[in-house]
Design a protein around this motif. Sequence first.
Motif, PDB file in Angstrom:
ATOM      1  N   ASP A  38       0.815  -1.212   0.000  1.00  0.00           N
ATOM      2  CA  ASP A  38       0.000   0.000   0.000  1.00  0.00           C
ATOM      3  C   ASP A  38       0.855   1.272   0.000  1.00  0.00           C
ATOM      4  N   ALA A  39       2.077   1.177   0.518  1.00  0.00           N
ATOM      5  CA  ALA A  39       2.955   2.344   0.570  1.00  0.00           C
ATOM      6  C   ALA A  39       3.836   2.459  -0.670  1.00  0.00           C
ATOM      7  N   TYR A  40       3.754   1.488  -1.565  1.00  0.00           N
ATOM      8  CA  TYR A  40       4.600   1.463  -2.760  1.00  0.00           C
ATOM      9  C   TYR A  40       4.165   2.569  -3.727  1.00  0.00           C
ATOM     10  N   PRO A  41       5.074   3.390  -4.233  1.00  0.00           N
ATOM     11  CA  PRO A  41       4.686   4.434  -5.197  1.00  0.00           C
ATOM     12  C   PRO A  41       4.029   3.820  -6.437  1.00  0.00           C
ATOM     13  N   THR A  42       3.016   4.480  -6.963  1.00  0.00           N
ATOM     14  CA  THR A  42       2.181   3.910  -8.013  1.00  0.00           C
ATOM     15  C   THR A  42       2.962   3.447  -9.239  1.00  0.00           C
ATOM     16  N   PHE A  43       3.757   4.338  -9.822  1.00  0.00           N
ATOM     17  CA  PHE A  43       4.442   3.941 -11.048  1.00  0.00           C
ATOM     18  C   PHE A  43       5.448   2.827 -10.794  1.00  0.00           C
ATOM     19  N   ALA A  44       6.247   2.942  -9.733  1.00  0.00           N
ATOM     20  CA  ALA A  44       7.238   1.909  -9.431  1.00  0.00           C
ATOM     21  C   ALA A  44       6.560   0.566  -9.182  1.00  0.00           C
ATOM     22  N   ARG A  45       5.385   0.614  -8.595  1.00  0.00           N
ATOM     23  CA  ARG A  45       4.639  -0.622  -8.325  1.00  0.00           C
ATOM     24  C   ARG A  45       4.120  -1.224  -9.620  1.00  0.00           C
ATOM     25  N   GLU A  65      14.120   8.819  15.838  1.00  0.00           N
ATOM     26  CA  GLU A  65      14.173   8.695  17.284  1.00  0.00           C
ATOM     27  C   GLU A  65      13.088   7.693  17.682  1.00  0.00           C
ATOM     28  N   TYR A  66      13.090   7.287  18.939  1.00  0.00           N
ATOM     29  CA  TYR A  66      12.046   6.365  19.394  1.00  0.00           C
ATOM     30  C   TYR A  66      11.722   6.619  20.857  1.00  0.00           C
ATOM     31  N   THR A  67      10.493   6.305  21.219  1.00  0.00           N
ATOM     32  CA  THR A  67      10.077   6.407  22.614  1.00  0.00           C
ATOM     33  C   THR A  67      10.553   5.167  23.363  1.00  0.00           C
ATOM     34  N   MET A  68      10.482   5.213  24.679  1.00  0.00           N
ATOM     35  CA  MET A  68      10.887   4.058  25.469  1.00  0.00           C
ATOM     36  C   MET A  68       9.943   2.872  25.272  1.00  0.00           C
ATOM     37  N   GLU A  69       8.767   3.143  24.666  1.00  0.00           N
ATOM     38  CA  GLU A  69       7.850   2.052  24.334  1.00  0.00           C
ATOM     39  C   GLU A  69       8.164   1.464  22.960  1.00  0.00           C
ATOM     40  N   GLY A  70       9.135   2.069  22.257  1.00  0.00           N
ATOM     41  CA  GLY A  70       9.557   1.526  20.974  1.00  0.00           C
ATOM     42  C   GLY A  70       8.867   2.124  19.766  1.00  0.00           C
ATOM     43  N   LYS A  71       8.126   3.214  19.944  1.00  0.00           N
ATOM     44  CA  LYS A  71       7.449   3.842  18.816  1.00  0.00           C
ATOM     45  C   LYS A  71       8.393   4.816  18.122  1.00  0.00           C
ATOM     46  N   LEU A  72       8.480   4.723  16.782  1.00  0.00           N
ATOM     47  CA  LEU A  72       9.347   5.617  16.029  1.00  0.00           C
ATOM     48  C   LEU A  72       8.751   7.015  15.931  1.00  0.00           C
ATOM     49  N   GLN A  73       9.625   8.022  15.914  1.00  0.00           N
ATOM     50  CA  GLN A  73       9.170   9.403  15.788  1.00  0.00           C
ATOM     51  C   GLN A  73      10.310  10.253  15.216  1.00  0.00           C
ATOM     52  N   ASN A  74       9.946  11.435  14.714  1.00  0.00           N
ATOM     53  CA  ASN A  74      10.925  12.392  14.182  1.00  0.00           C
ATOM     54  C   ASN A  74      11.865  11.738  13.172  1.00  0.00           C
ATOM     55  N   CYS A  75      11.288  11.020  12.220  1.00  0.00           N
ATOM     56  CA  CYS A  75      12.100  10.318  11.228  1.00  0.00           C
ATOM     57  C   CYS A  75      12.543  11.259  10.108  1.00  0.00           C
ATOM     58  N   GLU A  76      13.726  11.029   9.589  1.00  0.00           N
ATOM     59  CA  GLU A  76      14.226  11.766   8.424  1.00  0.00           C
ATOM     60  C   GLU A  76      14.810  10.780   7.422  1.00  0.00           C
ATOM     61  N   GLU A 126      10.579   7.635  -0.980  1.00  0.00           N
ATOM     62  CA  GLU A 126      10.632   8.276   0.334  1.00  0.00           C
ATOM     63  C   GLU A 126       9.252   8.686   0.836  1.00  0.00           C
ATOM     64  N   ASN A 127       8.287   8.890  -0.085  1.00  0.00           N
ATOM     65  CA  ASN A 127       6.945   9.288   0.338  1.00  0.00           C
ATOM     66  C   ASN A 127       6.224   8.174   1.082  1.00  0.00           C
ATOM     67  N   GLY A 128       6.673   6.945   0.903  1.00  0.00           N
ATOM     68  CA  GLY A 128       6.042   5.832   1.608  1.00  0.00           C
ATOM     69  C   GLY A 128       6.450   5.741   3.062  1.00  0.00           C
ATOM     70  N   VAL A 129       7.527   6.457   3.446  1.00  0.00           N
ATOM     71  CA  VAL A 129       8.051   6.327   4.804  1.00  0.00           C
ATOM     72  C   VAL A 129       7.017   6.733   5.843  1.00  0.00           C
ATOM     73  N   ARG A 130       6.386   7.885   5.637  1.00  0.00           N
ATOM     74  CA  ARG A 130       5.445   8.367   6.658  1.00  0.00           C
ATOM     75  C   ARG A 130       4.234   7.455   6.796  1.00  0.00           C
ATOM     76  N   ARG A 131       3.915   6.687   5.745  1.00  0.00           N
ATOM     77  CA  ARG A 131       2.805   5.743   5.833  1.00  0.00           C
ATOM     78  C   ARG A 131       3.218   4.464   6.548  1.00  0.00           C
ATOM     79  N   LEU A 132       4.536   4.237   6.669  1.00  0.00           N
ATOM     80  CA  LEU A 132       5.018   2.982   7.248  1.00  0.00           C
ATOM     81  C   LEU A 132       5.553   3.130   8.668  1.00  0.00           C
ATOM     82  N   VAL A 133       5.846   4.350   9.085  1.00  0.00           N
ATOM     83  CA  VAL A 133       6.504   4.555  10.383  1.00  0.00           C
ATOM     84  C   VAL A 133       5.760   3.865  11.523  1.00  0.00           C
ATOM     85  N   ASN A 134       4.442   3.989  11.538  1.00  0.00           N
ATOM     86  CA  ASN A 134       3.667   3.401  12.632  1.00  0.00           C
ATOM     87  C   ASN A 134       3.579   1.877  12.544  1.00  0.00           C
TER      88      ASN A 134
END
Length: 241
Positions: free
Chosen positions: A43-50, A63-74, A86-94
Amino acid sequence: MLNKFTGPLLAVVALAGLAGCDSGPEITPAALNKQPSAQAMADAYPTFARLARIPGKVKVRCEYTMEGKLQNCETLAVAPAGLQFENGVRRLVNEYAVKPQLMDGRPAPAPFEFVIDFTPPAPPAPSVGPGMQPYDNAYLRGVIAGQAAISVDETERRKAVDALVQRALRPERRFDILVTTMVMSMTKHDREMMGEQLSPDKGPATGADLAVYEGMAERIRTEYCAAYSCDATLPATPAAQ
């Protein structure tokens, strides 16, 4: 006069002193302990590349919280460029979770780097859904090519993708089946963007139909990769501090 055993004794004392020095905390590096499902990755795969079945990679630092949740990704690096992996990253972080770094057995924050590997998803299974309604082929070519084009960067690259997708579709005599299999290969989000006429339950499509789609995808990939880089080797990046 020094005893002949004095030298060895001093060496032992020195080693004992070194062993008693503080060598720093014992560190266990952070590690991923949850990763996205195959469906989430698709679902996070870019349309044309897919559609063209082009693989890609994105190197990320979070970065990550002590519960293991990712945050502030670059995003640190992307390969190949221009396909919006790279646009798929924000859809996959959680969809990821991290086992935090341990310092002397206690969780401790630290930058965490990892690579998201986009591998073309498996072809869809044959469908026995309702048949396609008769739509204007030129219209559908435009819709599909347009959706593919907006998932790449730069105006000239978008024009090139639009043109090559339309060229790949034009020779097919079984255009309704080809559209069906292309739609089956798209994400639910992309299908919704295209409108009701390209809803996810269109069919039927046999194994032979899907083979026609794979052949079309190969032609698109070959033409695109002859003009632009499809190398998925990530460039070197600075190490986390």
